[in-house]
Design a protein around this motif. Structure first.
Motif, PDB file in Angstrom:
ATOM      1  N   UNK A  82       0.838  -1.200   0.000  1.00 47.43           N
ATOM      2  CA  UNK A  82       0.000   0.000   0.000  1.00 47.43           C
ATOM      3  C   UNK A  82       0.877   1.256   0.000  1.00 47.43           C
ATOM      4  N   UNK A  83       1.475   1.562  -1.134  1.00 49.64           N
ATOM      5  CA  UNK A  83       2.415   2.691  -1.229  1.00 49.64           C
ATOM      6  C   UNK A  83       1.872   4.003  -0.659  1.00 49.64           C
ATOM      7  N   UNK A  84       0.585   4.254  -0.833  1.00 50.46           N
ATOM      8  CA  UNK A  84       0.026   5.513  -0.318  1.00 50.46           C
ATOM      9  C   UNK A  84       0.115   5.581   1.208  1.00 50.46           C
ATOM     10  N   UNK A  85       0.030   4.424   1.850  1.00 48.84           N
ATOM     11  CA  UNK A  85       0.207   4.372   3.308  1.00 48.84           C
ATOM     12  C   UNK A  85       1.599   4.877   3.688  1.00 48.84           C
ATOM     13  N   UNK A  86       2.606   4.423   2.952  1.00 51.06           N
ATOM     14  CA  UNK A  86       3.989   4.806   3.264  1.00 51.06           C
ATOM     15  C   UNK A  86       4.225   6.288   3.026  1.00 51.06           C
ATOM     16  N   UNK A  87       3.549   6.814   2.012  1.00 55.06           N
ATOM     17  CA  UNK A  87       3.696   8.237   1.740  1.00 55.06           C
ATOM     18  C   UNK A  87       3.142   9.063   2.912  1.00 55.06           C
ATOM     19  N   UNK A  88       1.987   8.678   3.421  1.00 53.23           N
ATOM     20  CA  UNK A  88       1.390   9.396   4.560  1.00 53.23           C
ATOM     21  C   UNK A  88       2.294   9.274   5.792  1.00 53.23           C
ATOM     22  N   UNK A  89       2.845   8.066   5.964  1.00 54.88           N
ATOM     23  CA  UNK A  89       3.756   7.842   7.092  1.00 54.88           C
ATOM     24  C   UNK A  89       4.938   8.817   7.012  1.00 54.88           C
ATOM     25  N   UNK A  90       5.500   8.919   5.822  1.00 54.60           N
ATOM     26  CA  UNK A  90       6.684   9.748   5.628  1.00 54.60           C
ATOM     27  C   UNK A  90       6.373  11.241   5.726  1.00 54.60           C
ATOM     28  N   UNK A  91       5.246  11.628   5.156  1.00 56.78           N
ATOM     29  CA  UNK A  91       4.958  13.061   5.078  1.00 56.78           C
ATOM     30  C   UNK A  91       4.283  13.604   6.335  1.00 56.78           C
ATOM     31  N   UNK A  92       3.523  12.763   7.044  1.00 58.85           N
ATOM     32  CA  UNK A  92       2.765  13.282   8.181  1.00 58.85           C
ATOM     33  C   UNK A  92       3.087  12.625   9.517  1.00 58.85           C
ATOM     34  N   UNK A  93       2.996  11.314   9.564  1.00 57.36           N
ATOM     35  CA  UNK A  93       3.021  10.625  10.858  1.00 57.36           C
ATOM     36  C   UNK A  93       4.400  10.713  11.518  1.00 57.36           C
ATOM     37  N   UNK A  94       5.433  10.285  10.801  1.00 56.28           N
ATOM     38  CA  UNK A  94       6.782  10.286  11.378  1.00 56.28           C
ATOM     39  C   UNK A  94       7.218  11.712  11.763  1.00 56.28           C
ATOM     40  N   UNK A  95       7.052  12.713  10.868  1.00 50.85           N
ATOM     41  CA  UNK A  95       7.425  14.075  11.254  1.00 50.85           C
ATOM     42  C   UNK A  95       6.700  14.554  12.513  1.00 50.85           C
ATOM     43  N   UNK A 126      16.258   7.350   4.838  1.00 49.69           N
ATOM     44  CA  UNK A 126      16.169   8.407   3.824  1.00 49.69           C
ATOM     45  C   UNK A 126      15.693   9.723   4.414  1.00 49.69           C
ATOM     46  N   UNK A 127      14.943   9.633   5.522  1.00 46.03           N
ATOM     47  CA  UNK A 127      14.486  10.854   6.193  1.00 46.03           C
ATOM     48  C   UNK A 127      15.557  11.387   7.149  1.00 46.03           C
ATOM     49  N   UNK A 128      16.626  10.588   7.351  1.00 42.43           N
ATOM     50  CA  UNK A 128      17.672  10.977   8.276  1.00 42.43           C
ATOM     51  C   UNK A 128      17.326  10.706   9.737  1.00 42.43           C
ATOM     52  N   UNK A 129      16.330   9.845   9.971  1.00 44.01           N
ATOM     53  CA  UNK A 129      15.859   9.602  11.329  1.00 44.01           C
ATOM     54  C   UNK A 129      16.186   8.210  11.866  1.00 44.01           C
ATOM     55  N   UNK A 161       8.370  -5.185  -5.090  1.00 47.25           N
ATOM     56  CA  UNK A 161       8.866  -4.324  -4.013  1.00 47.25           C
ATOM     57  C   UNK A 161       9.370  -2.982  -4.558  1.00 47.25           C
ATOM     58  N   UNK A 162      10.113  -3.069  -5.658  1.00 43.04           N
ATOM     59  CA  UNK A 162      10.641  -1.861  -6.298  1.00 43.04           C
ATOM     60  C   UNK A 162       9.502  -0.975  -6.806  1.00 43.04           C
ATOM     61  N   UNK A 163       8.503  -1.616  -7.378  1.00 43.79           N
ATOM     62  CA  UNK A 163       7.357  -0.885  -7.922  1.00 43.79           C
ATOM     63  C   UNK A 163       6.624  -0.138  -6.796  1.00 43.79           C
ATOM     64  N   UNK A 164       6.404  -0.842  -5.689  1.00 44.74           N
ATOM     65  CA  UNK A 164       5.747  -0.210  -4.533  1.00 44.74           C
ATOM     66  C   UNK A 164       6.551   0.985  -4.021  1.00 44.74           C
ATOM     67  N   UNK A 165       7.867   0.781  -3.953  1.00 47.04           N
ATOM     68  CA  UNK A 165       8.775   1.808  -3.428  1.00 47.04           C
ATOM     69  C   UNK A 165       8.714   3.068  -4.283  1.00 47.04           C
ATOM     70  N   UNK A 166       8.817   2.887  -5.594  1.00 51.90           N
ATOM     71  CA  UNK A 166       8.758   4.024  -6.512  1.00 51.90           C
ATOM     72  C   UNK A 166       7.397   4.699  -6.418  1.00 51.90           C
ATOM     73  N   UNK A 167       6.364   3.866  -6.314  1.00 48.73           N
ATOM     74  CA  UNK A 167       5.030   4.443  -6.288  1.00 48.73           C
ATOM     75  C   UNK A 167       4.787   5.181  -4.962  1.00 48.73           C
ATOM     76  N   UNK A 168       5.470   4.770  -3.897  1.00 47.60           N
ATOM     77  CA  UNK A 168       5.326   5.456  -2.608  1.00 47.60           C
ATOM     78  C   UNK A 168       6.062   6.796  -2.594  1.00 47.60           C
ATOM     79  N   UNK A 169       7.307   6.780  -3.051  1.00 47.56           N
ATOM     80  CA  UNK A 169       8.152   7.957  -2.838  1.00 47.56           C
ATOM     81  C   UNK A 169       8.591   8.650  -4.122  1.00 47.56           C
ATOM     82  N   UNK A 170       8.202   8.094  -5.275  1.00 44.98           N
ATOM     83  CA  UNK A 170       8.445   8.763  -6.541  1.00 44.98           C
ATOM     84  C   UNK A 170       9.903   8.867  -6.929  1.00 44.98           C
ATOM     85  N   UNK A 171      10.289  10.046  -7.415  1.00 41.04           N
ATOM     86  CA  UNK A 171      11.633  10.188  -7.940  1.00 41.04           C
ATOM     87  C   UNK A 171      12.384  11.299  -7.220  1.00 41.04           C
ATOM     88  N   UNK A 172      13.678  11.328  -7.471  1.00 45.61           N
ATOM     89  CA  UNK A 172      14.521  12.335  -6.847  1.00 45.61           C
ATOM     90  C   UNK A 172      15.483  12.841  -7.907  1.00 45.61           C
TER      91      UNK A 172
END
Lengths: 282, 202
Positions: A82-95, A126-129, A161-172
């Protein structure tokens, strides 16, 4: 038509009684349809043919019990499920957690082969945490914990796994993010850098019979309680609740819900789509 | 009233399985299903494993009533149409509820039709109607066999009409099903089932 083995509820009761008496594990309140199918699966794999034979082997062969546990438990998982779950975790919950106390304690309850834990540590890194994190990962199945400790993921799962990862956090910087920097391929497995697991403790723990052992800022128990009936879901949720700091977060699977649980009013929904809750009452 | 299929009013649930080539048929069935259809309908349709949104909405557009993807342990409601969610198996649980599972794929599928059909047959026994539509693999064949063994009613879409007939044919090869029907006939059957069940509940 071939005659299929019919496993009756009374058969399951006899089996769970024996396991309780002999090994101390309590499967009585596992969800009936999936548990019955897991039993059927064990009988098929070991060619026992009948429930009686399975009960007899469990009764006379203690060494078989760990194998039984491994087959009964469900160990199908993905990195960044559920890549969208990881995005919310990274952008909102963990911070949010870090903002409040600059440390973060996490419990993966029912960690299986460790894909979710690896996803977590990679994201935190990747978040430095990652240095700020203390992570506990537990499962009822000793064999799968030993597997998780190796940080080795089957090669055949890496595309997903790679597909989920890219879909969660996109590109840099215009490049799609790639997991490759974290692992090297050895035979049929991708072995992740062990230093990622430096702040992770893997430990055997049974959510049903085990006691509360610590408190956490974030508890992940995704697609674990679906294997329990509602009575047991209530009991386990109470333990998870007790294992959380006030205003800590709980994540469950995308098609699980707390609304039927006795203590649902001790949580508020933070994100309904991703099923993230916050504890608001002790 | 004219009764073509001699449907009994004893039934308590309907399960429908489909895969490649079944979307049009499913849409038609859902559009024609009476608004007050008295039984729960459980649909397991092969779908993209990692696309969570969109499918249930697409099915709801033409449906006579909304289609829902149930949560784990959701209580079964009469007349509700349920769709197995993406990446979960959907089972019927004792105690009138639905359970979900992330177990291994079956027949390369999660959700798997066999999973839903087998657990529904276990719970509803001879009070279940199973309908299997067009599809490209053998998922559902085992489930149809189990429904038949438990005394339920088994219906397979006519392979002649199925866009892809591997799934109907696999079921027919394994089980002597009760009826082989075209989609329009399946709809007629469901209308008759609707009347029969309402009569028996009077």
């Amino acid at each position: 038509m071939s005659i299929e083995l019919d496993i009756e509820i009374t058969d399951i009761r006899r089996l769970t009684d024996l396991i309780k008496d002999k090994y101390g594990y309590d499967f009585k309140d596992y969800a009936m349809s999936s548990f019955r199918r897991r039993i059927k699966r064990v009988i098929d794999i070991y060619k026992f043919k009948t429930v009686d034979k399975l009960i007899q082997v469990l009764d006379t062969t203690p060494t078989f019990f760990e194998e039984f546990i491994s087959e009964i438990t469900v160990n199908v998982t993905e990195m960044f499920r559920d890549p969208t779950f990881w995005r919310i975790l990274k952008e909102q919950i963990i911070p949010n957690i870090i903002l409040n106390h600059d440390r973060i304690s996490i419990w993966h309850a029912g960690c299986s082969s460790g894909e979710e834990v690896l996803s977590m540590v990679i994201m935190l890194h990747e978040m430095g945490f990652l240095e700020k994190a203390k992570i506990m990962a537990t499962d009822i199945d000793t064999a799968i914990i030993n597997k998780a400790k190796t940080a080795a993921i089957p090669l055949k799962n890496m595309e997903l796994n790679q597909k989920n990862y890219t879909s969660a956090f996109g590109s840099e910087g215009g490049q799609p993010l790639n997991l490759k920097k974290y692992f090297r391929d050895v035979g049929q497995e991708s072995v992740f850098d062990k230093s990622l697991l430096q702040n992770v403790t893997y430990r055997k723990h049974d959510l049903v019979q085990g006691s509360v052992f610590s408190k956490f800022d974030l508890v992940l128990c995704r697609n674990v309680m679906i294997y329990f009936n509602q009575t047991l879901q209530n009991a386990v949720l109470a333990k998870l609740h007790e294992s959380m700091f006030k205003y800590g977060y709980l994540a469950i699977g995308s098609k699980e819900s707390l609304i039927w649980c006795d203590i649902a009013n001790k949580f508020i929904v933070v994100n309904n789509e991703e099923k993230i809750y916050k504890k608001i009452k002790d | 009233m004219f009764s073509r299929y001699k449907v009994s009013g004893k039934y308590r649930a309907v399960v429908i399985g489909g895969s490649a080539g079944s979307f049009q048929g499913i849409n038609k069935i859902l559009a024609e299903l009476p608004k007050e259809f008295p039984l729960p309908v459980f649909m397991c349709l092969h779908r993209l494993k990692h696309v969570r949104n969109g499918f249930v909405e697409a099915l709801s557009i033409k449906s006579s009533k909304p289609v829902v993807e149930p949560y784990d342990k959701e209580t079964i409601k009469r007349g509700q149409i349920y769709l197995a969610p993406a990446n979960y198996h959907m089972s019927i649980e004792l105690g009138n509820s639905i359970a979900l599972s992330t177990e291994e794929m079956e027949n390369n599928s999660r959700p798997a039709i066999d999973y839903t059909f087998e657990t529904a047959a276990y719970v509803f026994r001879d009070k279940l109607v199973g309908i299997l539509l067009s599809g490209a693999n053998k998922d559902g064949a085992y489930g149809m066999m189990r429904i038949k063994q438990k005394g339920g009613l088994t219906i397979v879409q006519d392979p002649e009409e199925s866009a892809i007939n591997a799934m109907p044919n696999a079921a027919l090869a394994q089980t002597k099903v009760d009826m082989i029907l075209k989609v329009d006939q399946i709809i007629e059957f469901l209308l008759e089932l609707d009347r029969a069940c309402k009569m028996s509940q009077l």
